[in-house]
Design a protein around this motif. Structure first.
Motif, mmCIF file in Angstrom:
data_model
loop_
_atom_site.group_PDB
_atom_site.id
_atom_site.type_symbol
_atom_site.label_atom_id
_atom_site.label_comp_id
_atom_site.label_asym_id
_atom_site.label_seq_id
_atom_site.Cartn_x
_atom_site.Cartn_y
_atom_site.Cartn_z
ATOM 1 N N HIS A 37 35.242 47.021 45.827
ATOM 2 C CA HIS A 37 36.117 47.549 44.781
ATOM 3 C C HIS A 37 37.575 47.558 45.254
ATOM 4 N N ILE A 40 39.036 44.079 45.208
ATOM 5 C CA ILE A 40 39.288 43.692 43.817
ATOM 6 C C ILE A 40 40.543 44.394 43.301
ATOM 7 N N LEU A 43 43.462 42.476 44.696
ATOM 8 C CA LEU A 43 43.686 41.211 43.998
ATOM 9 C C LEU A 43 44.346 41.444 42.639
ATOM 10 N N LEU A 44 43.869 42.446 41.902
ATOM 11 C CA LEU A 44 44.384 42.684 40.558
ATOM 12 C C LEU A 44 45.802 43.241 40.569
ATOM 13 N N LEU A 49 48.087 36.721 40.320
ATOM 14 C CA LEU A 49 46.622 36.750 40.291
ATOM 15 C C LEU A 49 46.062 35.432 40.811
ATOM 16 N N VAL A 53 38.259 32.887 42.402
ATOM 17 C CA VAL A 53 37.773 33.608 43.580
ATOM 18 C C VAL A 53 36.501 32.922 44.068
ATOM 19 N N LEU A 75 31.477 42.528 40.237
ATOM 20 C CA LEU A 75 32.292 41.324 40.080
ATOM 21 C C LEU A 75 32.792 41.134 38.653
ATOM 22 N N ARG A 77 34.553 42.949 37.108
ATOM 23 C CA ARG A 77 35.935 43.431 37.036
ATOM 24 C C ARG A 77 36.944 42.301 37.167
ATOM 25 N N LEU A 78 36.529 41.194 37.730
ATOM 26 C CA LEU A 78 37.453 40.084 37.972
ATOM 27 C C LEU A 78 37.582 39.233 36.712
ATOM 28 N N ILE A 82 34.612 32.896 39.177
ATOM 29 C CA ILE A 82 34.075 33.230 40.496
ATOM 30 C C ILE A 82 33.065 32.159 40.873
ATOM 31 N N SER A 268 43.468 43.988 52.637
ATOM 32 C CA SER A 268 42.856 44.658 51.500
ATOM 33 C C SER A 268 43.195 46.140 51.569
#
Length: 286
Positions: A37, A40, A43-44, A49, A53, A75, A77-78, A82, A268
């Motif tokens: 999480h 992610i 990344l967001l 962006l 991924v 995932l 959420r992306l 992917i 991260s």
């Protein structure tokens, strides 16, 4: 009217997620779901962006369908595409059942759910080639002759397109003895295939939970850090198998039509806002 210049293309590489069903802790102390999480979130919140991924193996910890369903929920959420690749902790058939809509996972093997998940596809200006070298039930990997023949043909099919070859096990020794003992067999044969195809910009891998680079087959092979825990950096051949909670991260592969492929190691987590620079007189540097 002049055409718009081609834009850079961003590939974020995650690896070694080791997700457990229900968010159970690994080794009683590593929150792998929470770490996913966090990456992610990172990344967001980034200035740009990623366009895609990729996850280079060890998606879950035991290859159980409950783990894959839990991973799939996270995932979602992306917002970008992917692409997944199994590692030695994964189970091909379970992965395919849960991610049945990921058509590329079925590109090889004539419908056999236990067949390697080799695939090749376009991703913007790049070509992604997934090369599954895992051996069911074993921690190490192997570049099998049938797979190498497939890889050679897949690379020959697009000789002018900049390409990322993705596999889980790095095809080189790292000096971390206990991980090298479960490395990639037949790596020299893989290197010979890669060397025949100069459009290969990177060979990107996981397994080591660290960022490591080496020249390989006329290009660069590298591993990515883990989003949760890292393999301890101990270069003794007799080093014990240990991990550390070092700063987690991922790789960002930045393709530019003029400058080629540049790889960034990214942290991260939330490390606060960006801060301006000042000159010797205290004047803001724009």
């Amino acid at each position: 009217m002049n055409a718009a210049p081609p834009l850079p293309y961003l590939v974020a590489q995650l690896t070694d997620l080791h997700i457990k069903a229900g968010g159970k802790m690994s080794y009683r102390m590593v929150d792998t779901a929470g770490a996913l999480h966090t990456v992610i979130d990172t990344l967001l919140a980034a200035p740009q962006l990623p366009d895609i991924v990729v996850v280079t193996g060890d998606l879950v910890d035991f290859g159980d369908e409950r783990e894959y369903r839990f991973l799939r929920d996270i995932l979602q959420r992306l917002p970008m595409p992917i692409r997944l690749l199994p590692g030695n902790h994964d189970h091909r058939a379970s992965l395919r059942r849960v991610f049945a809509d990921h058509d590329y996972l079925f590109a090889y093997g004539d419908g056999d759910d236990d067949a390697p998940t080799h695939y090749a596809m376009d991703a913007g200006p790049l070509r992604l080639v997934g090369f599954d070298c895992t051996m069911p039930g074993r921690p190490g990997g192997r570049a099998e002759p049938d797979g190498l023949a497939w890889l050679d043909a897949a690379l020959a099919a697009a000789p002018a397109q900049p390409t990322l070859v993705m596999l889980h096990h790095p095809p080189f020794h790292t000096g971390i003895g206990h991980m090298d003992a479960q490395g990639l067999e037949n790596a020299a044969a893989l290197e010979a295939v890669i060397a025949r195809h100069p459009q290969v910009e990177r060979v990107i891998c996981g397994h080591l939970h660290r960022h490591i680079t080496r020249r390989f087959g006329g290009t660069i092979a590298m591993t990515a850090p883990g989003p949760a825990h890292q393999v301890a950096l101990d270069l003794s051949p007799q080093a014990a198998s240990r991990f550390r909670l070092e700063p987690p991260g991922y790789l960002l592969h930045w393709w530019h039509p003029t400058h080629g492929l540049v790889t960034h190691l990214a942290a991260s987590g939330d490390y606060g806002p960006q801060h301006p620079f000042f000159d010797a007189d205290g004047k803001l540097i724009d």
